[in-house]
Design a protein around this motif. Structure first.
Motif, PDB file in Angstrom:
ATOM      1  N   ASP A 192      37.442  51.686  41.930  1.00  0.00           N
ATOM      2  CA  ASP A 192      37.400  50.461  41.417  1.00  0.00           C
ATOM      3  C   ASP A 192      37.438  50.322  39.804  1.00  0.00           C
ATOM      4  O   ASP A 192      38.293  49.513  39.134  1.00  0.00           O
ATOM      5  CB  ASP A 192      36.083  49.433  41.619  1.00  0.00           C
ATOM      6  N   TRP A 193      37.205  51.441  39.142  1.00  0.00           N
ATOM      7  CA  TRP A 193      37.435  51.412  37.554  1.00  0.00           C
ATOM      8  C   TRP A 193      38.857  51.981  37.464  1.00  0.00           C
ATOM      9  O   TRP A 193      39.546  51.176  36.545  1.00  0.00           O
ATOM     10  CB  TRP A 193      36.506  52.778  37.332  1.00  0.00           C
ATOM     11  N   LEU A 194      39.473  52.589  38.050  1.00  0.00           N
ATOM     12  CA  LEU A 194      41.009  52.938  38.168  1.00  0.00           C
ATOM     13  C   LEU A 194      41.863  51.527  38.432  1.00  0.00           C
ATOM     14  O   LEU A 194      42.726  51.084  37.715  1.00  0.00           O
ATOM     15  CB  LEU A 194      41.529  53.892  39.011  1.00  0.00           C
ATOM     16  N   ALA A 195      41.239  50.888  39.578  1.00  0.00           N
ATOM     17  CA  ALA A 195      42.080  49.412  39.661  1.00  0.00           C
ATOM     18  C   ALA A 195      41.851  48.496  38.660  1.00  0.00           C
ATOM     19  O   ALA A 195      42.516  47.619  38.325  1.00  0.00           O
ATOM     20  CB  ALA A 195      41.412  48.911  41.004  1.00  0.00           C
ATOM     21  N   HIS A 237      44.365  49.252  35.988  1.00  0.00           N
ATOM     22  CA  HIS A 237      45.791  48.470  36.394  1.00  0.00           C
ATOM     23  C   HIS A 237      45.627  47.202  36.274  1.00  0.00           C
ATOM     24  O   HIS A 237      46.818  46.607  35.855  1.00  0.00           O
ATOM     25  CB  HIS A 237      45.846  48.988  38.033  1.00  0.00           C
ATOM     26  N   ARG A 238      44.898  46.495  36.687  1.00  0.00           N
ATOM     27  CA  ARG A 238      44.699  44.849  36.517  1.00  0.00           C
ATOM     28  C   ARG A 238      44.773  44.605  34.971  1.00  0.00           C
ATOM     29  O   ARG A 238      45.494  43.712  34.481  1.00  0.00           O
ATOM     30  CB  ARG A 238      43.494  44.214  37.130  1.00  0.00           C
ATOM     31  N   ASP A 239      43.999  45.226  34.105  1.00  0.00           N
ATOM     32  CA  ASP A 239      43.851  44.836  32.708  1.00  0.00           C
ATOM     33  C   ASP A 239      44.857  45.140  31.509  1.00  0.00           C
ATOM     34  O   ASP A 239      45.107  44.507  30.862  1.00  0.00           O
ATOM     35  CB  ASP A 239      42.369  45.291  32.388  1.00  0.00           C
ATOM     36  N   HIS A 240      45.461  46.100  32.091  1.00  0.00           N
ATOM     37  CA  HIS A 240      46.726  46.564  31.132  1.00  0.00           C
ATOM     38  C   HIS A 240      47.974  46.307  31.410  1.00  0.00           C
ATOM     39  O   HIS A 240      48.684  46.733  32.443  1.00  0.00           O
ATOM     40  CB  HIS A 240      46.720  48.202  30.891  1.00  0.00           C
ATOM     41  N   ARG A 241      48.287  45.022  30.670  1.00  0.00           N
ATOM     42  CA  ARG A 241      49.656  44.551  31.203  1.00  0.00           C
ATOM     43  C   ARG A 241      50.627  44.199  30.026  1.00  0.00           C
ATOM     44  O   ARG A 241      51.275  43.512  29.924  1.00  0.00           O
ATOM     45  CB  ARG A 241      49.335  43.043  31.684  1.00  0.00           C
TER      46      ARG A 241
END
Length: 291
Positions: free
Chosen positions: A87-90, A93-97
């Motif tokens: 979930d940390w890696l996910a 992925h979600r937060d860095h845009r």
């Protein structure tokens, strides 16, 4: 082999266009919390494509990521944190845009994080300078193995002091990985890895650490303070042990030879993980004098 997850780290000079260049990757075991980060070696190609500002942002992100992993692994040794999970890696992925982005986490089978990263770089990222796939033993690995070896040697848990600071005289102090103590310290143990890519810093750290221990050996008044604030006295002739990850390259061997002079001057026993029982059996013997 175990299930690992990885994400490729991308640098986007203009996120609106969607054009990107891979800059590195992160991979790890979400169950044990063992993670590793690796950056592409050819940053000049990235600079030409993305520009200096975007490259700096991406590099800073990878450095911060590495520090977060190191801090979590140190906390895991002390049972003070939960492992960084999938979930940390996910979330990365979600937060860095923006300029830096993480690909959606994907599974991979490997023996350790370095092997997982080696596969990612071999098959998904083109890196003209590929480091050795040989397994490197880190300080975290050494400390984790030592902690388990103390337990296997039946050293009473309350006597195994971690996150220890030694204070010598009025001004000198240095951290120690483990102390066997209960009002009086009978053994000090320090871990050093000589398998680091940037190994040239290790002898400097050993010398700074060794200076404090040298003052102790000379008879300066000293004390051990652990993470709970408990204080123990130290005899100048206290048993001092060093556990190392031995060097593998010429540069690493040079660093080890420099550090060895410090170890010899301190009359410290030096062992690798194949001989760690010599340290912990001695600890068990000395612990009997504290009861």
């Amino acid at each position: 082999m175990s299930r690992y997850v990885y994400s490729i780290v991308r640098c986007l000079p203009d996120p609106r266009t969607g054009e990107f260049v891979n800059i590195g990757a992160v991979a790890g075991d979400p169950v044990s919390g063992r993670w590793a980060v690796r950056q592409l070696s050819n940053t000049e190609r990235i600079r030409r494509f993305a520009g200096g500002a975007a490259l700096e942002a991406a590099t800073s992100c990878l450095l911060a990521l590495g520090e977060e992993i190191d801090q979590n692994q140190a906390a895991l040794i002390e049972d003070e944190a939960e492992p960084l999970g999938e979930d940390w890696l996910a979330k990365l992925h979600r937060d860095h845009r923006n300029v830096v982005q993480f690909s959606e986490p994907a599974p991979i089978i490997a023996d350790d994080p370095q092997e997982a990263l080696a596969f990612v770089f071999d098959h998904l990222i083109i890196d003209p300078v590929t480091p050795s796939k040989e397994r490197h033993v880190t300080k975290y690995d050494l400390r984790r193995n030592l902690r388990e070896a103390f337990r296997q040697a039946l050293v009473q848990e309350s006597l195994i002091r971690t996150k220890v600071e030694i204070f010598v005289g009025a001004r000198v102090h240095t951290p120690i990985d483990f102390a066997i103590a209960n009002g009086r310290a009978v053994q000090l143990t320090q871990a050093w890895s000589f398998q680091l890519a940037q190994v040239e810093d290790v002898p400097l750290k050993v010398k700074a650490w060794g200076y404090a221990l040298e003052q102790l050996r000379k008879g300066e008044e000293a004390r051990v303070v652990d993470s709970a604030g408990r204080t123990s006295t130290i005899n100048p002739n206290v048993d001092l042990q060093v556990v190392i990850a031995p060097p593998q390259t010429a540069q690493q061997r040079d660093a080890f030879e420099e550090a060895q002079q410090v170890f010899r001057n301190l009359a410290a026993g030096v062992h690798d993980l194949t001989d760690v029982s010599a340290v912990t059996s001695k600890a068990a013997e000395l612990a009997q004098t504290l009861r």
